[in-house]
Design a protein around this motif. Structure first.
Motif, short mmCIF file in Angstrom:
data_model
loop_
_atom_site.label_atom_id
_atom_site.label_comp_id
_atom_site.label_asym_id
_atom_site.label_seq_id
_atom_site.Cartn_x
_atom_site.Cartn_y
_atom_site.Cartn_z
N GLY A 184 100.56 103.14 28.73
CA GLY A 184 101.52 104.33 29.33
C GLY A 184 101.31 105.76 29.42
O GLY A 184 99.07 106.11 29.54
N ASN A 185 101.94 106.08 29.62
CA ASN A 185 101.39 107.08 31.12
C ASN A 185 101.24 108.95 29.45
O ASN A 185 102.39 109.00 29.27
N ARG A 200 106.67 97.16 21.90
CA ARG A 200 106.97 97.97 23.18
C ARG A 200 105.58 99.33 22.93
O ARG A 200 104.87 99.38 23.70
N ASP A 201 105.59 99.41 21.54
CA ASP A 201 104.91 100.43 21.22
C ASP A 201 103.44 100.21 21.25
O ASP A 201 102.28 101.13 21.52
N GLU A 255 104.14 90.89 26.64
CA GLU A 255 105.76 91.38 27.46
C GLU A 255 106.01 89.81 27.31
O GLU A 255 107.73 90.64 28.08
N LEU A 288 102.05 100.38 25.18
CA LEU A 288 102.31 102.45 25.65
C LEU A 288 101.27 102.58 24.80
O LEU A 288 101.07 104.01 25.84
N ARG A 340 111.38 101.26 26.84
CA ARG A 340 111.22 103.52 27.40
C ARG A 340 109.84 102.65 27.31
O ARG A 340 108.81 101.79 27.42
N THR A 341 109.25 104.41 27.81
CA THR A 341 108.10 104.58 28.61
C THR A 341 107.40 105.54 27.53
O THR A 341 106.29 105.82 27.95
N ALA A 342 108.16 106.07 26.57
CA ALA A 342 107.34 106.66 25.64
C ALA A 342 108.25 106.51 24.19
O ALA A 342 108.61 105.71 23.80
N ALA A 350 96.11 107.57 26.26
CA ALA A 350 96.21 105.92 26.44
C ALA A 350 94.41 105.71 25.35
O ALA A 350 94.89 104.40 25.74
N THR A 377 103.89 109.76 27.26
CA THR A 377 103.58 108.97 25.82
C THR A 377 103.30 110.00 24.85
O THR A 377 103.38 110.62 23.73
#
Length: 395
Positions: free
Chosen positions: A288-289, A280-281, A356, A284, A393-395, A297, A293
């Motif tokens: 990621g945004n 996931r890291d 994913e 992102l 998570r997103t960050a 990116a 984060t």
């Protein structure tokens, strides 16, 4: 307490053992996992507050010590403070609930002392972040300049002699070393019993060895060693995954004096969940945004990070796609449009989708292991919620 783990859990533990990263294939997604129960907000806030308080108290003492040596050392401790102030406290959370789950209702260590002990994991993490940024040539970390960049800027602002980049790099290495030294000190002074500290040391030493070895493996992979998806997963396991979930869980078990049944159950949870966390890291880091984060990116692409995303894209790309990867990955002079082209390649080759799918698969495997683990019910609910939070998570 739940039932003892059955043969299915033991088989899963074997399947994800050392050296067996498994095939990088599409996950079986025909069964949707239920949503995890949310952690009680008050309990989560209590843990974060306690960890932050333990770090602040410790660092305040260290600031006094360093200031007494020489006031010019204050920026060093301030940098460690800034690093320790960020983050989601996931590692201490896994360690704490690993301890809670293994207690079996028997009175043992003081809760506050355990929270202080697991807070030491944040210094191990801070050390790894600083050294990783130096090795990767990263420019930002959590929305602020990376440590070596910050000290290079200080070199210029203070009109010091010599090369500013060398000064920044040297200072960052020492900041990372100091954080690692302080992790030991905080654990030792946490207030857990001598017996618990002795048990914890075995896991602690293994974890810190793995993190350092993983950093070298990452360096080796960047230089062309450990090729392909299996190489990427090996680096992910030792550089980040192990010290994020598996070893913190086992640290908590060791403090509690748990037997091999729980330790093995935590391995069955920690290995797949730690991998999913790192994957996931990686996603992102590219998709990621930046406002969330705290980093561009483009940074991972500019630094040429050899993640599973890249390995899968290389396998699936045609000649033009491989040429694009060769030309742009790790190219510090590339611009936003060129990095957007790389992101499009990661999408079109199916690399992002496959990563994913693997995150979903490994998270589901970890949650099955949590469900089967012979631990207290409140810890089971907390760990399940942490598993979902760590991988979505997103960050």
């Amino acid at each position: 307490m739940s039932r003892s783990p059955g043969p299915a859990l033991l088989q899963r533990s074997s399947a994800i053992g050392l050296g067996n990263t498994g095939p990088v294939t599409a996950a079986r997604t025909q069964h949707r996992e239920p949503a995890a129960p949310p952690l009680a907000a008050a309990e989560l806030d209590r843990l974060r507050t306690a960890v932050s308080a333990a770090l602040t108290e410790f660092l305040d003492r260290q600031r006094e010590t360093l200031a007494a040596m020489d006031p010019s050392l204050i920026p060093v401790v301030d940098e460690v403070c800034a690093l320790a102030a960020g983050g989601k406290r996931l590692r201490p959370a896994f360690a704490y609930w690993g301890w809670r789950g293994a207690q079996d209702g028997v009175a043992g260590e003081d809760d506050a002392a355990v929270l202080t002990a697991v807070a030491a994991l944040e210094f191990v993490h801070a050390s790894a972040l600083v050294h990783d940024d130096v090795m990767d040539g990263a420019t930002t970390r959590r929305g602020r300049p990376a440590t070596h960049i910050g000290f290079a800027t200080r070199h210029t602002g203070d009109e010091l002699d010599g090369d500013r980049e060398m000064f920044g790099t040297g200072a960052a290495i020492l900041v990372g070393d100091l954080a690692l030294v302080w992790s030991d000190e905080l654990l030792r002074r946490s207030g857990i019993s001598v017996a618990a500290l002795s048990r914890a040391r075995t896991v602690w030493d293994t974890m810190r060895t793995e993190v350092t070895a993983g950093q070298y493996l990452d360096l080796l992979r960047a230089a062309g060693g450990l090729p392909g998806p299996d190489g990427a997963l090996t680096v992910a396991r030792y550089k980040s995954a192990g010290y994020t979930v598996q070893r913190p869980l086992q640290l908590g078990a060791a403090i509690a004096g748990a037997g091999p049944e729980i330790t093995d159950a935590y391995t069955a949870v920690g290995l797949p969940l730690g991998e999913a966390f790192q994957l996931r890291d990686d996603v992102l880091g590219v998709f990621g945004n930046p406002a969330v984060t705290g980093k561009s990116a483009d940074d991972d692409l500019r630094e040429g990070k050899q993640t599973l995303l890249i390995a899968l894209a290389e396998e699936a790309a045609d000649a033009d796609g491989r040429r694009l990867l060769d030309d742009l990955l790790g190219n510090a002079g590339a611009g936003p449009e060129e990095f957007d082209a790389l992101r499009a390649l990661l999408e079109s080759t199916g690399a992002r989708t496959r990563v994913e799918e693997r995150i979903t698969e490994r998270t589901a495997l970890a949650r099955e292991a949590i469900a089967d683990a012979p631990i207290a019910d409140d810890a089971r609910a907390a760990l399940d919620a942490l598993a979902v939070a760590a991988t979505s998570r997103t960050a």
